[in-house]
Design an enzyme around this catalytic site. Structure first.
Site, PDB file in Angstrom:
ATOM      1  N   GLN A 130      79.182 -22.568 -11.665  1.00 30.69           N
ATOM      2  CA  GLN A 130      77.989 -23.392 -11.615  1.00 30.69           C
ATOM      3  C   GLN A 130      76.987 -22.861 -10.597  1.00 30.69           C
ATOM      4  O   GLN A 130      75.823 -23.280 -10.589  1.00 30.69           O
ATOM      5  CB  GLN A 130      78.368 -24.839 -11.298  1.00 30.69           C
ATOM      6  CG  GLN A 130      79.187 -25.481 -12.397  1.00 30.69           C
ATOM      7  CD  GLN A 130      79.750 -26.833 -12.024  1.00 30.69           C
ATOM      8  OE1 GLN A 130      79.175 -27.556 -11.223  1.00 30.69           O
ATOM      9  NE2 GLN A 130      80.886 -27.192 -12.624  1.00 30.69           N
ATOM     10  N   THR A 138      56.086 -24.840 -26.479  1.00 28.78           N
ATOM     11  CA  THR A 138      54.859 -25.380 -25.891  1.00 28.78           C
ATOM     12  C   THR A 138      53.661 -24.473 -26.116  1.00 28.78           C
ATOM     13  O   THR A 138      52.548 -24.931 -26.372  1.00 28.78           O
ATOM     14  CB  THR A 138      55.064 -25.611 -24.374  1.00 28.78           C
ATOM     15  OG1 THR A 138      56.122 -26.556 -24.192  1.00 28.78           O
ATOM     16  CG2 THR A 138      53.804 -26.149 -23.724  1.00 28.78           C
ATOM     17  N   THR A 195      60.493 -22.677 -23.706  1.00 31.34           N
ATOM     18  CA  THR A 195      61.165 -22.222 -22.488  1.00 31.34           C
ATOM     19  C   THR A 195      62.581 -22.766 -22.324  1.00 31.34           C
ATOM     20  O   THR A 195      63.411 -22.135 -21.671  1.00 31.34           O
ATOM     21  CB  THR A 195      60.347 -22.610 -21.238  1.00 31.34           C
ATOM     22  OG1 THR A 195      60.188 -24.036 -21.193  1.00 31.34           O
ATOM     23  CG2 THR A 195      58.978 -21.942 -21.258  1.00 31.34           C
ATOM     24  N   ASP A 196      62.890 -23.925 -22.905  1.00 31.22           N
ATOM     25  CA  ASP A 196      64.168 -24.568 -22.602  1.00 31.22           C
ATOM     26  C   ASP A 196      65.371 -23.716 -22.977  1.00 31.22           C
ATOM     27  O   ASP A 196      66.369 -23.690 -22.243  1.00 31.22           O
ATOM     28  CB  ASP A 196      64.257 -25.930 -23.297  1.00 31.22           C
ATOM     29  CG  ASP A 196      63.403 -26.989 -22.619  1.00 31.22           C
ATOM     30  OD1 ASP A 196      62.918 -26.730 -21.493  1.00 31.22           O
ATOM     31  OD2 ASP A 196      63.213 -28.067 -23.207  1.00 31.22           O
ATOM     32  N   SER A 221      62.352 -25.600 -28.748  1.00 30.20           N
ATOM     33  CA  SER A 221      63.449 -24.656 -28.514  1.00 30.20           C
ATOM     34  C   SER A 221      64.795 -25.353 -28.355  1.00 30.20           C
ATOM     35  O   SER A 221      65.842 -24.715 -28.500  1.00 30.20           O
ATOM     36  CB  SER A 221      63.163 -23.775 -27.298  1.00 30.20           C
ATOM     37  OG  SER A 221      63.275 -24.497 -26.093  1.00 30.20           O
ATOM     38  N   SER A 222      64.806 -26.658 -28.070  1.00 31.23           N
ATOM     39  CA  SER A 222      66.079 -27.367 -28.009  1.00 31.23           C
ATOM     40  C   SER A 222      66.728 -27.473 -29.388  1.00 31.23           C
ATOM     41  O   SER A 222      67.924 -27.764 -29.497  1.00 31.23           O
ATOM     42  CB  SER A 222      65.888 -28.759 -27.408  1.00 31.23           C
ATOM     43  OG  SER A 222      65.040 -29.551 -28.216  1.00 31.23           O
ATOM     44  N   THR A 275      67.496 -17.004 -16.375  1.00 30.30           N
ATOM     45  CA  THR A 275      67.830 -18.404 -16.549  1.00 30.30           C
ATOM     46  C   THR A 275      66.635 -19.249 -16.138  1.00 30.30           C
ATOM     47  O   THR A 275      65.864 -18.854 -15.251  1.00 30.30           O
ATOM     48  CB  THR A 275      69.080 -18.784 -15.723  1.00 30.30           C
ATOM     49  OG1 THR A 275      69.537 -20.080 -16.112  1.00 30.30           O
ATOM     50  CG2 THR A 275      68.812 -18.769 -14.231  1.00 30.30           C
TER      51      THR A 275
END
Length: 335
Positions: free
Chosen positions: A267, A12, A87-88, A56-57, A157
C-alpha cells in the site's frame, strides 16, 4: 510534418459544458479540437479516431484490447499516437497497453485533463499540445503526458483529484520534462526488432487489500474455480498479520492448495516489497508468494492479467512476472 493519430476514449478532456440551464457535460467530438487549440495544426498533421466516449471508471480489459488493436492496425500509417483518456484509470490502461506492445518503435502518449477543454482555466490544452509534440519525437514508450512531465505509463499512478499535477511516477524518474525545451532523459531505446502486439487480458484474478481488522479467512470462499491469481496489497515492505483471527496465513494456504498464483504488493507507493525483511514476509515466501517489487498496483495488476492470458503454465507466469518486461519495475540483483 509528422502524422499523428489521436484516439478518443472519453474522460473529462472530451467534455464540454452545455450553454443551458442544466449545465450537463456532453462529449466533445475530436474533430473539433482545433477549434479550441488551433496550435495543434502547426505541430503535426493530426487525424482523429473516436473509439468511444467513456468515463474512465467504466473502462475494462475489452476496451484495452480495442485500443491496442486500433493502434496496431494503424501502426504503419502514423508516426505517433495520442490517446485521450479519463484520469481515474489512465494509469491502468497505459500499463496494460505497455505490456501489449513488444519492441515498440513509436510513441504512444496518453493524456487527459482535470477540467474540460471548454473551461477557460482548463489544463487540457497544455496537456494535449505537449502530448502531440511528444508523439512527433523518436520515443518508443507508452507514456502519460500530464502537467509538463512525461511519465512511463506502467510506472505511473494517480495521486491527486483536484491538482493539475495529477500523476506521479514514484519509483522511476520522469522520462522527459517539458519547459522551454523538451529534455528526454530516461526513455527506453528501440530493440531493433519488429513491433509485436499481444492484446489479451484475463480477468481470473482477485485483489485483496489488507486493513487492520480484516479477517482474511472470510475471503476463502471467494476463491472460485476461475481464480488463478491473487494480488495482496499488504503493509510496508510486504508485511501482514500472521497470528490469531486476523492472520493472513490460512488464506495463503488455501490459495496454495488451489494452485493460485500469489503476489504481495504494498500500500506504500514508494520503494519495493521485500519478503526477506520481516518474519511474515518470509512465511509468505515459503508458501509460494512472490514480490511485486517496486511496481505500482496498476502495473502489478495489468501485468498479471496479461500473463494469465498469454500462458497456461504457472511456471511460465512466475518466470515472466519477476522479470522486467517493459520497464515496469527495477531489476532485482542477487549475489
Amino acid at each position: 510534418m509528422k502524422r499523428i493519430l489521436l484516439l478518443q476514449t472519453g474522460g473529462t478532456i472530451a467534455m464540454q459544458i452545455r450553454r443551458d440551464a442544466d449545465g450537463r457535460l456532453n462529449n466533445l467530438p475530436s474533430d473539433s479540437l482545433e477549434k479550441y487549440i488551433p496550435e495543434l495544426s502547426a505541430i503535426a498533421d493530426i487525424e482523429c479516431l473516436d473509439l468511444f466516449f467513456k468515463d474512465s471508471s467504466d473502462m475494462n480489459p475489452n476496451d484495452w484490447v480495442t485500443l491496442a488493436r486500433a493502434i496496431e492496425s494503424n501502426y504503419d500509417a502514423y508516426d505517433g499516437f495520442v490517446v485521450l483518456h479519463g484520469t481515474d484509470t489512465m494509469a491502468y490502461t497505459a500499463s496494460a497497453l505497455s505490456f501489449c506492445f513488444k519492441n515498440l518503435t513509436k510513441p504512444v502518449i496518453f493524456t487527459g485533463s482535470q477540467l474540460p477543454l471548454s473551461v477557460i482555466r482548463s489544463d487540457a490544452g497544455r496537456n494535449l499540445i505537449n502530448a502531440v509534440q511528444m508523439a512527433t519525437l523518436p520515443f518508443c514508450e507508452v507514456a502519460i503526458c500530464f502537467s509538463d512531465k512525461i511519465l512511463r505509463g506502467n510506472r505511473s499512478t494517480k495521486v491527486s483529484i483536484g491538482d493539475f499535477t495529477a500523476f506521479t511516477s514514484p519509483n522511476h524518474p520522469a522520462l522527459a520534462e517539458i519547459g522551454i525545451d523538451i529534455h528526454v532523459k530516461h526513455a527506453l531505446r528501440p530493440s531493433g526488432n519488429a513491433m509485436e502486439c499481444y492484446p489479451a487480458f484475463s480477468e481470473e484474478l482477485m485483489v485483496l487489500q489488507l486493513f487492520p481488522g480484516i479477517k482474511p479467512a472470510r475471503y476463502i470462499p471467494l476463491l472460485a474455480e476461475q481464480t488463478r491469481a491473487v494480488i495482496i496489497s499488504g503493509y510496508g515492505s510486504g508485511n501482514f498479520p500472521s497470528s490469531g483471527d486476523y492472520s493472513l496465513i490460512p488464506f495463503l494456504e488455501a490459495c496454495m492448495e488451489r494452485n493460485i498464483f500469489m503476489v504481495m504488493a504494498s500500500q506504500a507507493v514508494f520503494d519495493a516489497v521485500d519478503l526477506e525483511k520481516y518474519s511474515s514476509g518470509r512465511i509468505a515466501r515459503e508458501l509460494g508468494v512472490i514480490s511485486s517489487g517496486d511496481m505500482t498496483i496498476e502495473a502489478a495488476v495489468t501485468k498479471m492479467m496479461y500473463l494469465l492470458a498469454r500462458y497456461s503454465s504457472p511456471y511460465q507466469i512466475r518466470d515472466a512476472y519477476v522479470r522486467v518486461l517493459r520497464g515496469e519495475m527495477t531489476p532485482v540483483h542477487t549475489s
